[in-house]
Each structure stands twice: as structure tokens, then as C-alpha cells.
Design a protein around this motif. Structure first.
Motif, PDB file in Angstrom:
ATOM      1  N   TYR A 228      -0.737  10.811  13.541  1.00  0.00           N
ATOM      2  CA  TYR A 228       0.485  10.974  12.770  1.00  0.00           C
ATOM      3  C   TYR A 228       0.231  12.442  11.793  1.00  0.00           C
ATOM      4  N   TYR A 229      -0.984  12.484  11.072  1.00  0.00           N
ATOM      5  CA  TYR A 229      -1.099  13.248  10.183  1.00  0.00           C
ATOM      6  C   TYR A 229      -1.622  14.768  10.930  1.00  0.00           C
TER       7      TYR A 229
ATOM      8  N   ALA B 270      -1.886   2.472   9.598  1.00  0.00           N
ATOM      9  CA  ALA B 270      -2.258   2.831   8.315  1.00  0.00           C
ATOM     10  C   ALA B 270      -2.883   1.368   7.640  1.00  0.00           C
TER      11      ALA B 270
ATOM     12  N   GLU C 121       9.496  -1.020  14.639  1.00  0.00           N
ATOM     13  CA  GLU C 121       8.447  -1.416  13.826  1.00  0.00           C
ATOM     14  C   GLU C 121       8.584  -1.013  12.245  1.00  0.00           C
TER      15      GLU C 121
ATOM     16  N   ALA D 164       5.763  -5.528  10.832  1.00  0.00           N
ATOM     17  CA  ALA D 164       4.864  -4.487  11.328  1.00  0.00           C
ATOM     18  C   ALA D 164       4.520  -4.960  12.779  1.00  0.00           C
TER      19      ALA D 164
ATOM     20  N   HIS E 224       3.939   3.221  21.152  1.00  0.00           N
ATOM     21  CA  HIS E 224       3.120   2.056  21.839  1.00  0.00           C
ATOM     22  C   HIS E 224       3.908   1.766  23.085  1.00  0.00           C
TER      23      HIS E 224
ATOM     24  N   PRO F 150      -1.084  -1.512  12.414  1.00  0.00           N
ATOM     25  CA  PRO F 150      -0.335  -0.388  12.264  1.00  0.00           C
ATOM     26  C   PRO F 150      -0.860   0.889  11.998  1.00  0.00           C
TER      27      PRO F 150
ATOM     28  N   MET G 295       3.103  -5.794   5.452  1.00  0.00           N
ATOM     29  CA  MET G 295       3.242  -5.690   6.773  1.00  0.00           C
ATOM     30  C   MET G 295       4.144  -6.999   7.481  1.00  0.00           C
TER      31      MET G 295
ATOM     32  N   GLY H 293       0.861  -8.417   2.986  1.00  0.00           N
ATOM     33  CA  GLY H 293       2.316  -8.609   2.346  1.00  0.00           C
ATOM     34  C   GLY H 293       3.358  -7.706   3.016  1.00  0.00           C
TER      35      GLY H 293
ATOM     36  N   GLY I 146       2.438  -2.364  15.860  1.00  0.00           N
ATOM     37  CA  GLY I 146       1.325  -1.287  15.992  1.00  0.00           C
ATOM     38  C   GLY I 146       0.494  -1.369  17.491  1.00  0.00           C
TER      39      GLY I 146
ATOM     40  N   ILE J 167       7.521   4.196   6.130  1.00  0.00           N
ATOM     41  CA  ILE J 167       8.049   5.387   6.357  1.00  0.00           C
ATOM     42  C   ILE J 167       9.519   5.375   6.269  1.00  0.00           C
TER      43      ILE J 167
ATOM     44  N   ALA K 280       0.715  -1.114  -0.075  1.00  0.00           N
ATOM     45  CA  ALA K 280      -0.024  -0.056   0.022  1.00  0.00           C
ATOM     46  C   ALA K 280       0.911   1.240   0.105  1.00  0.00           C
ATOM     47  N   GLY K 281       2.167   1.170   0.014  1.00  0.00           N
ATOM     48  CA  GLY K 281       3.056   2.080   0.260  1.00  0.00           C
ATOM     49  C   GLY K 281       2.961   3.194   1.375  1.00  0.00           C
TER      50      GLY K 281
ATOM     51  N   THR L 212      10.175   1.415   0.039  1.00  0.00           N
ATOM     52  CA  THR L 212       9.612   1.031  -1.569  1.00  0.00           C
ATOM     53  C   THR L 212      10.424   1.905  -2.346  1.00  0.00           C
TER      54      THR L 212
ATOM     55  N   ALA M 281      -1.473 -11.428  -0.818  1.00  0.00           N
ATOM     56  CA  ALA M 281      -0.460 -10.406  -0.030  1.00  0.00           C
ATOM     57  C   ALA M 281      -1.091  -9.291  -0.217  1.00  0.00           C
TER      58      ALA M 281
ATOM     59  N   ALA N  29      -2.829  -0.840   5.748  1.00  0.00           N
ATOM     60  CA  ALA N  29      -1.489  -1.574   4.910  1.00  0.00           C
ATOM     61  C   ALA N  29      -1.982  -2.900   4.550  1.00  0.00           C
TER      62      ALA N  29
HETATM   63  C1  FAD Z   1      -0.019   7.106   9.730  1.00  0.00           C
HETATM   64  C2  FAD Z   1       0.811   5.828   9.825  1.00  0.00           C
HETATM   65  C3  FAD Z   1       0.848   5.318  10.826  1.00  0.00           C
HETATM   66  C4  FAD Z   1       1.833   3.988  10.969  1.00  0.00           C
HETATM   67  N1  FAD Z   1       1.912   3.404  11.853  1.00  0.00           N
HETATM   68  C5  FAD Z   1       2.468   2.007  11.896  1.00  0.00           C
HETATM   69  C6  FAD Z   1       2.580   1.532  13.163  1.00  0.00           C
HETATM   70  O1  FAD Z   1       1.839   1.795  14.327  1.00  0.00           O
HETATM   71  N2  FAD Z   1       3.290   0.213  13.483  1.00  0.00           N
HETATM   72  C7  FAD Z   1       3.806  -0.081  12.298  1.00  0.00           C
HETATM   73  O2  FAD Z   1       4.607  -1.334  12.196  1.00  0.00           O
HETATM   74  N3  FAD Z   1       4.076   0.733  11.102  1.00  0.00           N
HETATM   75  C8  FAD Z   1       3.246   1.862  10.931  1.00  0.00           C
HETATM   76  N4  FAD Z   1       3.252   2.608   9.747  1.00  0.00           N
HETATM   77  C9  FAD Z   1       4.147   2.127   8.644  1.00  0.00           C
HETATM   78  C10 FAD Z   1       3.493   0.964   7.615  1.00  0.00           C
HETATM   79  O3  FAD Z   1       2.084   1.193   7.723  1.00  0.00           O
HETATM   80  C11 FAD Z   1       4.017  -0.412   7.580  1.00  0.00           C
HETATM   81  O4  FAD Z   1       5.324  -0.096   7.575  1.00  0.00           O
HETATM   82  C12 FAD Z   1       3.117  -1.376   6.879  1.00  0.00           C
HETATM   83  O5  FAD Z   1       3.640  -2.298   7.311  1.00  0.00           O
HETATM   84  C13 FAD Z   1       3.752  -1.160   5.646  1.00  0.00           C
HETATM   85  O6  FAD Z   1       2.477  -1.763   4.636  1.00  0.00           O
HETATM   86  P1  FAD Z   1       2.384  -1.493   3.111  1.00  0.00           P
HETATM   87  O7  FAD Z   1       1.328  -2.485   2.616  1.00  0.00           O
HETATM   88  O8  FAD Z   1       1.997   0.108   2.890  1.00  0.00           O
HETATM   89  O9  FAD Z   1       3.690  -1.838   2.400  1.00  0.00           O
HETATM   90  P2  FAD Z   1       4.801  -0.848   1.495  1.00  0.00           P
HETATM   91  O10 FAD Z   1       4.981   0.345   2.047  1.00  0.00           O
HETATM   92  O11 FAD Z   1       4.124  -1.085   0.222  1.00  0.00           O
HETATM   93  O12 FAD Z   1       5.971  -1.781   1.425  1.00  0.00           O
HETATM   94  C14 FAD Z   1       6.749  -1.975   2.670  1.00  0.00           C
HETATM   95  C15 FAD Z   1       8.143  -2.526   2.496  1.00  0.00           C
HETATM   96  O13 FAD Z   1       7.758  -3.941   2.116  1.00  0.00           O
HETATM   97  C16 FAD Z   1       7.878  -4.539   0.910  1.00  0.00           C
HETATM   98  N5  FAD Z   1       6.962  -5.418   0.366  1.00  0.00           N
HETATM   99  C17 FAD Z   1       5.365  -5.057   0.304  1.00  0.00           C
HETATM  100  N6  FAD Z   1       4.758  -5.817  -0.140  1.00  0.00           N
HETATM  101  C18 FAD Z   1       5.535  -6.849   0.000  1.00  0.00           C
HETATM  102  C19 FAD Z   1       5.116  -8.385  -0.690  1.00  0.00           C
HETATM  103  N7  FAD Z   1       3.941  -8.570  -0.976  1.00  0.00           N
HETATM  104  N8  FAD Z   1       6.165  -9.079  -0.943  1.00  0.00           N
HETATM  105  C20 FAD Z   1       7.601  -8.576  -0.587  1.00  0.00           C
HETATM  106  N9  FAD Z   1       7.864  -7.511  -0.021  1.00  0.00           N
HETATM  107  C21 FAD Z   1       6.832  -6.773  -0.068  1.00  0.00           C
HETATM  108  C22 FAD Z   1       8.275  -3.354   0.148  1.00  0.00           C
HETATM  109  O14 FAD Z   1       9.288  -3.504  -0.980  1.00  0.00           O
HETATM  110  C23 FAD Z   1       8.881  -2.531   1.164  1.00  0.00           C
HETATM  111  O15 FAD Z   1      10.160  -2.589   1.446  1.00  0.00           O
HETATM  112  C24 FAD Z   1       2.506   3.458   9.664  1.00  0.00           C
HETATM  113  C25 FAD Z   1       2.373   4.239   8.547  1.00  0.00           C
HETATM  114  C26 FAD Z   1       1.627   5.624   8.505  1.00  0.00           C
HETATM  115  C27 FAD Z   1       1.517   6.331   7.198  1.00  0.00           C
END
Ligand code: FAD
Length: 469
Positions: free
Chosen positions: A333-334, A145, A424, A157, A380, A143, A152, A150, A159, A86, A82-83, A90, A121, A147
Motif C-alpha cells: 500500500y505505501y 494495518a 472490506e 474488516a 485478496h 487487514p 475492525m 473495535g 484482509g 480509508i 487506530a484511524g 472517522t 475494543a 488496527a
Molecule cells: C495499509 C493499509 C492496509 C489496509 N488493508 C486492509 C485490508 O486488507 N482489509 C481491510 O478490511 N481493511 C484494510 N485497511 C483498512 C483498515 O485497516 C480497516 O478498516 C480497519 O478495520 C480499521 O480499524 P481501526 O481500528 O483503524 O478503525 P478506525 O479507522 O479508527 O475506525 C473505523 C470506523 O470504525 C468506527 N469505530 C472504530 N472503533 C470503534 C468502536 N470501538 N466502536 C464503534 N465504532 C468504532 C469509526 O467510527 C470508523 O467509522 C487497510 C488500511 C491501511 C492503512
């Protein structure tokens, strides 16, 4: 390294590569500027770097075909969920093909009797919980977001619920992964435990897309508790708030969530979410269990809070009231990022043993008081994990230098307490120097693993560490 990562040399795509890619993906291969920018930027302060192309696979078989094509052409492959990560996780620093898994969003199996499920995923955690609700089940890792599972898994991750239910490390039973040599493997079966060989499941968890593309995730589930209560309490001092959490945990209250927001963060949420909380350090709690057990937990924590300078203890077990109580935390966060118009977020992420938490947070708060860049503390706290979120203007180099220096002091403080540079968010681009400082020669072993599994350094290159030579 963190803010201004070194761009790596890009190679032009080999002739015929795009034609072959188009024949595999048709209009699910996209190369427009906007889509590449979306996949080349991040939620945080890192400079964008665009992929050459973005593809949207629908099945593991398509991912295998894509990986074989990229491997033969020596083109980097960057998995994308989901990008929402932080640490620049990606960002395609060497270009290549971003593999967006968001259309692989099927919930494949739910084994209610075994408390587990298998999903593609690209399934998002909110989507999964909506699907599970009528079965009386839920997946606890949150977490903040929305997310993908996959992503996570790939960032290990956690949270808000981790204090009670653990992190993705505990939540995953098995993964289906496409490896850099184009093999489609399962890391484990569905059994609750296994001693069968190396633990490849945990090797993949937290590998940030550098060792393979996760296409399916098998997860542990939990029964929705009979009763849930939420509570909010403000404190005269930061120390009083942290001591409340530590004491509650030490006497064995099974807190389901406990989050801290400092006074600056509370000011930011009041402004951003039009709320009127006291602008003091505040704890947000959630309690799970039977009705009587939850009430008992609430009373115990209320008493501990009172002994540590806590003010009014507002609590409720009604869903709409609970959402209202948690609104400030969910928008934190925002709210922090938007303390200044046009600013972007720079979120740090350390975790220390719980007995060192109060000291770590208090010293960090003192450091923030002299900073010209606004920063809030939230975290947390039940896990010893907290963040500073800066509202930074990346076009002003002095601000970036100042935040970098505070971040450095924070990480050193956490490491000196036997903590970690990331609880995390992962290493991504932002924490690479700190990984070495934290783990020393263990990083050499990580490099050897990467070399063995991805010898041409094609999977999310430049993340976790830059390959030597
Ligand atoms: C407002 C906000 C609050 C947040 N709070 C938390 C929190 O409390 N706890 C926490 O842990 N994180 C938090 N995060 C960070 C984020 O949500 C996590 O890192 C989340 O796990 C990322 O998931 P994503 O699907 O967005 O992955 P992406 O951002 O798309 O990718 C993250 C990483 O995983 C890899 N990846 C993605 N999908 C796959 C796949 N299918 N196979 C192999 N590699 C893959 C990517 O290459 C990249 O390296 C927060 C982010 C925001 C914006």
C-alpha cells in the motif's frame, strides 16, 4: 460525494459542556490542534474536518457517562480505533467529540478450551496475536494495518486470511456496546451459535460507529497450524494469475492466503522496499495444515500455476524466509501511494463473484493503462476482492476528477457482475452514492434502523448515508 464531501453545519458546543467533560476525563480530554488534526484526518484523500475535542476513556462505564453527556447536550460522538480506515470513516464532518478507544486495550479473558477470547475494543490485532502465541492459538483476520479489534468490528474488516478463515462477520461471537441512549448492552453470549432473537451482533458489525460504541469484542480463535508454507510466483499475464487462483479454489485447495499484485505494483514495491522481484503480475500464497498436507497443496498449486504461464514457484516453510517472500505484499500500500513524492492514497475496494474476477480485473487494468494518474492493482483474489491504489495529488482537481471517473467505472463494472462497491473498507464518506445504487430500497431500511437507534443522528453523523430532513 467521495473526494469532496459536503461539509455539514456545525453547532458551537453548549455552555458548560466542556467543563462537564473535563470533570469526567481530566487530562484525558484533549483539545490541542495537533491531536484534533490527527483525529480529523485519514489515511486517504479526504479533506480533514476536526473534532472539537478528543477523549480517551478507560472503561465501558466512562463511555456510558460520556454518551449520556453528549446526548443531553446534542453533541456528535465519533468512535475512533487506530484511524487506519480509508473511506474517511472517522472524519468528524459535523465536529463533536472523538472517542479514542486506544487506551481500552486489555485482553480480558482467553478461553483456550473453547477457542475464544474477550478483549477491550482498543486492543490491536498484533497485540492479541503476541498474547495468544504461547497458547498455540491465533486470531486470523489481518487487514494489513495494525488496527483495533473495535475498529475492525465496526468496518466488518477482513484482509489476507479471509479466503480460509472468513471476515470479522464470522470471527465475532458477541459485542459489548454502549448505545446512543447510554445503555450498556451485550449482543449475545459466548455460545458458538444462537437463535435468540434479532442478530444484533451482526447489526453492529460494519455499522461504522453510527449505531453505538463497541467497548468489548468476543472473538473466535484458531489453533496455530502445524505447518505454514509461503510461495511466490510471477505470471506472463494477469489472466494466467487469476485463472490459477480460481482453478485452485475450484478443485478445493484450502488456500490460507492468496494475494495478487500487478506489474505496476511490483515495480512500486521493488523501488520502495529495495527488492528485485520480476516486474510482472505476481501471486503470493500461504498454505496451512499438517506438513504433508501443506506440501501437497504447494505441489498442486505449483502445477496449476505452471499450466497458466507461471514462472519459478519460490516457496519456503522457514519463518524468516516466509517473511522475506511476503515483504513485497506487506509494504504494497505505501509503495503504491509513494510512487510520486507528496502524493496521497486513494484506494478503491470492489468484490465480485470469483467466476467474474478475471474479467473485472482485466477490464480495470485496461482502464488504468489510459490514466494519467498512476494506479496499481492488488487484492485478496481468493475472495474476488481487489483494490486499485492511486497515487493522487489532491490539490490538482483534474486528477481527482480522473480518478473519480475510473472509480465510477470500476464500481459499475463490479455491480454489473453482481458484486459489491466495497468488500472490506466500508462506506464511510466515499461510497455513499454506490450503496444506494447497489442496494436500492434496502438502504431505506438501514435509515429506519438508524432513526430508531440514534434518533438525533449524533453517532458518527454523515457516514454510510447522510440523514434526510
Ligand atoms: C495499509 C493499509 C492496509 C489496509 N488493508 C486492509 C485490508 O486488507 N482489509 C481491510 O478490511 N481493511 C484494510 N485497511 C483498512 C483498515 O485497516 C480497516 O478498516 C480497519 O478495520 C480499521 O480499524 P481501526 O481500528 O483503524 O478503525 P478506525 O479507522 O479508527 O475506525 C473505523 C470506523 O470504525 C468506527 N469505530 C472504530 N472503533 C470503534 C468502536 N470501538 N466502536 C464503534 N465504532 C468504532 C469509526 O467510527 C470508523 O467509522 C487497510 C488500511 C491501511 C492503512
Amino acid at each position: 460525494m467521495s473526494a469532496h464531501y459536503t461539509p455539514q453545519p456545525r453547532k458551537p458546543l453548549p455552555e458548560g459542556f466542556l467543563t462537564a467533560l473535563r470533570s469526567l476525563f481530566g487530562d484525558r480530554l484533549q483539545m490541542g490542534e495537533a491531536i484534533r488534526l490527527q483525529h480529523g484526518s485519514s489515511e486517504a484523500h479526504f479533506r480533514p474536518s476536526l473534532p472539537d475535542a478528543v477523549v480517551f476513556p478507560l472503561s465501558t462505564e466512562e463511555v456510558v457517562a460520556l454518551v449520556k453527556l453528549c446526548s443531553a447536550a446534542q453533541v456528535p460522538v465519533i468512535p475512533f480505533g487506530a484511524g487506519t480506515s480509508i473511506e474517511g470513516n472517522t472524519i468528524p464532518v459535523r465536529g463533536g467529540v472523538t472517542v479514542d478507544l486506544s487506551r481500552m486495550d486489555a485482553i480480558l479473558e482467553v478461553h483456550a478450551e473453547d477457542f475464544d477470547c474477550t478483549v477491550q475494543a482498543g486492543v490491536r490485532r498484533e497485540q492479541l496475536n503476541e498474547h495468544l502465541r504461547d497458547m498455540g492459538l491465533f486470531f486470523p483476520i489481518d487487514p494489513g494495518a495494525n488496527a483495533t479489534l473495535g475498529g475492525m468490528a465496526a468496518t466488518r474488516a477482513s484482509g489476507t486470511n479471509a479466503v480460509r478463515y472468513g471476515t470479522m462477520r464470522e470471527a465475532i461471537l458477541s459485542l459489548r456496546v454502549v448505545t446512543p441512549d447510554g445503555k450498556d448492552i451485550r449482543t449475545s453470549r459466548r455460545a458458538r451459535k444462537s437463535a435468540a432473537g434479532y442478530d444484533l451482533t451482526r447489526l453492529m458489525i460494519g455499522s461504522e460507529g453510527t449505531l453505538g460504541i463497541i467497548t468489548e469484542v468476543t472473538l473466535r480463535l484458531h489453533g496455530i497450524p502445524e505447518a505454514i508454507s509461503s510461495a511466490v510466483c510471477s505470471f506472463e499475464t494477469l489472466e494466467g494469475a487469476v485463472d490459477t487462483v480460481v482453478q485452485a479454489i475450484q478443485i478445493g485447495v484450502p488456500l490460507a492466503r492468496v494475494e495478487i499484485l500487478d506489474d505496476t505494483q511490483m515495480r512500486a514495491v521493488n523501488r520502495w522496499s529495495r527488492l528485485d522481484y520480476p516486474e510482472l503480475t505476481t501471486l503470493f500464497f500461504e498454505f496451512h495444515g499438517s506438513h504433508t498436507y501443506v506440501e501437497e497443496q504447494v505441489r498442486t498449486v505449483e502445477e496449476i500455476a505452471g499450466m497458466n504461464g507461471g514462472g519459478q514457484f519460490r516457496w519456503s516453510n522457514l519463518p524468516e524466509e516466509r517473511s522475506k517472500l511476503w515483504k513485497a505484499r506487506h509494504e504494497a500500500y505505501y509503495a503504491a501511494v509513494n510512487m510520486r513524492p507528496g502524493a496521497v492514497g486513494w484506494a478503491t475496494d470492489v468484490c465480485v463473484p470469483i467466476s467474474r474476477l478475471a474479467q473485472c480485473i482485466i477490464e480495470t487494468k485496461q482502464d488504468l493503462e489510459t490514466s494519467s494518474v498512476p494506479g496499481t492493482i492488488l487484492g485478496h483474489v481468493g475472495d474476488g476482492n481487489f483494490h486499485v491504489v492511486f497515487s493522487v495529488d489532491p490539490t490538482v482537481p483534474e486528477e481527482m476528477v480522473e480518478v473519480e471517473a475510473i472509480n465510477e467505472r470500476l464500481v459499475r463494472r463490479a455491480l454489473a457482475m453482481d458484486g459489491t462497491c466495497t468488500g472490506e473498507h466500508g462506506i464511510g464518506l466515499g461510497k455513499q452514492d454506490w450503496l444506494v445504487e447497489e442496494l436500492g430500497d434496502a438502504v431505506r431500511m438501514m435509515r429506519l434502523i438508524k432513526q430508531a437507534i440514534d434518533p438525533h443522528d449524533l453517532f458518527n453523523p454523515g457516514k454510510i448515508f447522510v440523514r434526510e430532513g
